[in-house]
Design an enzyme around this catalytic site. Structure first.
Site, mmCIF file in Angstrom:
data_model
loop_
_atom_site.group_PDB
_atom_site.id
_atom_site.type_symbol
_atom_site.label_atom_id
_atom_site.label_comp_id
_atom_site.label_asym_id
_atom_site.label_seq_id
_atom_site.Cartn_x
_atom_site.Cartn_y
_atom_site.Cartn_z
ATOM 1 N N ILE A 159 0.941 -1.068 -0.096
ATOM 2 C CA ILE A 159 0.011 0.162 0.114
ATOM 3 C C ILE A 159 0.832 1.151 -0.045
ATOM 4 O O ILE A 159 1.584 1.509 1.069
ATOM 5 C CB ILE A 159 -0.958 -0.150 1.135
ATOM 6 C CG1 ILE A 159 -1.706 -1.231 1.261
ATOM 7 C CG2 ILE A 159 -2.000 0.911 1.164
ATOM 8 C CD1 ILE A 159 -2.397 -1.746 0.015
ATOM 9 N N GLY A 345 29.386 0.524 -18.511
ATOM 10 C CA GLY A 345 29.479 0.164 -17.205
ATOM 11 C C GLY A 345 28.879 1.123 -16.204
ATOM 12 O O GLY A 345 28.572 1.061 -14.979
ATOM 13 N N GLU A 368 -1.208 -1.575 -10.108
ATOM 14 C CA GLU A 368 -2.325 -0.893 -10.967
ATOM 15 C C GLU A 368 -2.768 -1.895 -11.868
ATOM 16 O O GLU A 368 -3.183 -1.238 -13.129
ATOM 17 C CB GLU A 368 -2.543 0.286 -11.158
ATOM 18 C CG GLU A 368 -2.047 1.101 -9.690
ATOM 19 C CD GLU A 368 -2.693 2.751 -9.888
ATOM 20 O OE1 GLU A 368 -3.818 2.759 -10.834
ATOM 21 O OE2 GLU A 368 -2.141 3.637 -9.664
ATOM 22 N N THR A 370 -1.750 -5.812 -13.501
ATOM 23 C CA THR A 370 -0.484 -6.414 -14.381
ATOM 24 C C THR A 370 -0.625 -6.368 -15.926
ATOM 25 O O THR A 370 -1.848 -6.028 -16.458
ATOM 26 C CB THR A 370 -0.265 -7.897 -13.953
ATOM 27 O OG1 THR A 370 -1.196 -8.567 -14.389
ATOM 28 C CG2 THR A 370 0.049 -8.023 -12.518
#
Length: 386
Positions: A159, A345, A368, A370
């Site tokens: 949350i 790098g 919110e 997938t």
């Protein structure tokens, strides 16, 4: 449909762009490394009115809409996603449910502080055993007839904005009864921070978004007045589905900003970094990689602005929101990976913004809704699923 910005929105974009570069960029890396919530930055965002962008002026808002919010989120995310998600969650998940479903008394009590950024709101939907199956809510709330209070028991996880020093409330979904067919009646209830029995766990140790607040919440016989019910009893799940539809546009704007930030940093680095006697940007392989990154960010921007324009116009936008969220989150991960490759790098070093962007990008394919959920929604809107 013309997605060029009006003079007012362009002024907003430039204002937030300047704030992101002048205020957020110099400080956020240190907050991120310390896993510390950037209170001073959030307070400044509140003073700018960003938390009140899509809300009416009568409640302390700016009188704007989701398009304005998306513009602000994109510009913030070009520099940092922790700050952007704090705004997105504070607006879409914290204040918007109260604006859309709250009583006049609830709006008067909460919205002015939420719009000013003086308080943050959160939405407790996801549960440890639920994930994407938000309908499988196990948190319960029963109405005590003797005290006329809801008694809440359960656990929520992941949350956002739920445990900061300025968190004012968490709206919690809970089973408040059963329908005639046995299915749960899920309702939304406002729980103010500090209510006895409401426990906020320590912050998660996360891969990214390290300067944002994300926690697990537990409720043990938490009592709040019956008047804290948000909207109609038994409509909490349906309410949240609407909140998610709108929130996907905001997340798409945020993801677009991250993708564009990867372009910005790659262009800058490709001009400055020399190898074999010339800037690496002079090499066609690098040019083409960055050109593809720009193409993806531009397309994602068109997608979320199209969805936002439909929402603002009162037109159906569910499919367009899912398309925008799916595409923008996918290309945000792509651009973050490619930007890291352009930096070589140095892209693996946390002192460079692209390292932070790489760590922040993956959650956009999860939070919110997938990517798999977005595909399900798109297929349903196409009539492939009954």
């Amino acid at each position: 449909m013309d997605h060029r910005l009006s003079p007012e929105l362009e002024e907003l974009r430039r204002t937030v762009e300047a704030f992101a570069h002048d205020v957020v960029a110099p400080k956020i890396g240190d907050f991120y490394e310390r896993h510390e919530f950037p209170y001073e930055i959030v307070r400044e965002m509140g003073r700018m009115g960003l938390f009140g962008l899509p809300f009416p002026e009568e409640y302390g808002g700016m009188g704007g809409d989701y398009l304005a919010l998306g513009i602000a989120l994109e510009e913030l995310a070009r520099v940092d996603s922790s700050v952007a998600i704090t705004l997105e969650a504070g607006v879409s998940l914290g204040a918007m449910p109260i604006h859309l479903f709250g009583t006049e008394e609830q709006k008067r009590e909460w919205l002015p502080r939420l719009c000013a950024g003086e308080a943050l709101g959160a939405f407790g939907l996801t549960e440890p055993d639920g994930g994407s199956d938000a309908g499988a809510t196990r948190t319960t709330a029963r109405l005590d007839p003797d005290t006329n209070e809801w008694v809440i028991n359960g656990t929520k996880c992941f949350i956002t904005n739920s445990g900061t020093d300025i968190t004012g409330l968490v709206t919690v979904t809970a089973v408040t009864g059963r329908k005639p067919d046995g299915r749960p009646r899920i309702s939304a209830i406002i729980v103010p921070s500090g209510t006895p029995g409401f426990t906020v766990a320590a912050p998660y140790s996360k891969v990214g978004w390290n300067a944002s607040d994300t926690r697990e919440l537990s409720f043990a016989d938490v009592r709040v007045p019956a008047a804290n019910l948000l909207g109609e009893e038994g409509r909490g799940y349906a309410q949240f589905l609407r909140i998610l539809d709108e929130g996907r546009i905001a997340i798409a704007a945020l993801a677009t900003g991250l993708a564009q930030g990867c372009v910005d940093e790659s262009v800058k680095y490709a001009k400055e970094r020399h190898a074999f006697g010339r800037p690496i940007g002079a090499n066609q392989a690098v040019q083409f990689k960055i050109a593809d990154m720009e193409m993806k960010a531009h397309t994602a921007r068109l997608a979320w602005r199209d969805a936002a324009s439909r929402l603002v116009a009162g037109e159906p936008f569910k499919k367009e929101a899912a398309l925008a969220k799916l595409y923008s989150s996918t290309i945000a991960v792509d651009n973050a990976r490619d930007a890291t490759q352009v930096h070589g790098g140095y892209g693996f070093m946390n002192e460079y913004p692209v390292a932070r962007m790489w760590r922040d990008s993956k959650i956009l394919e999860i939070g919110e809704g997938t990517s798999e959920v977005q595909r399900m929604l798109i297929a349903r809107e196409l009539g492939l699923v009954s």
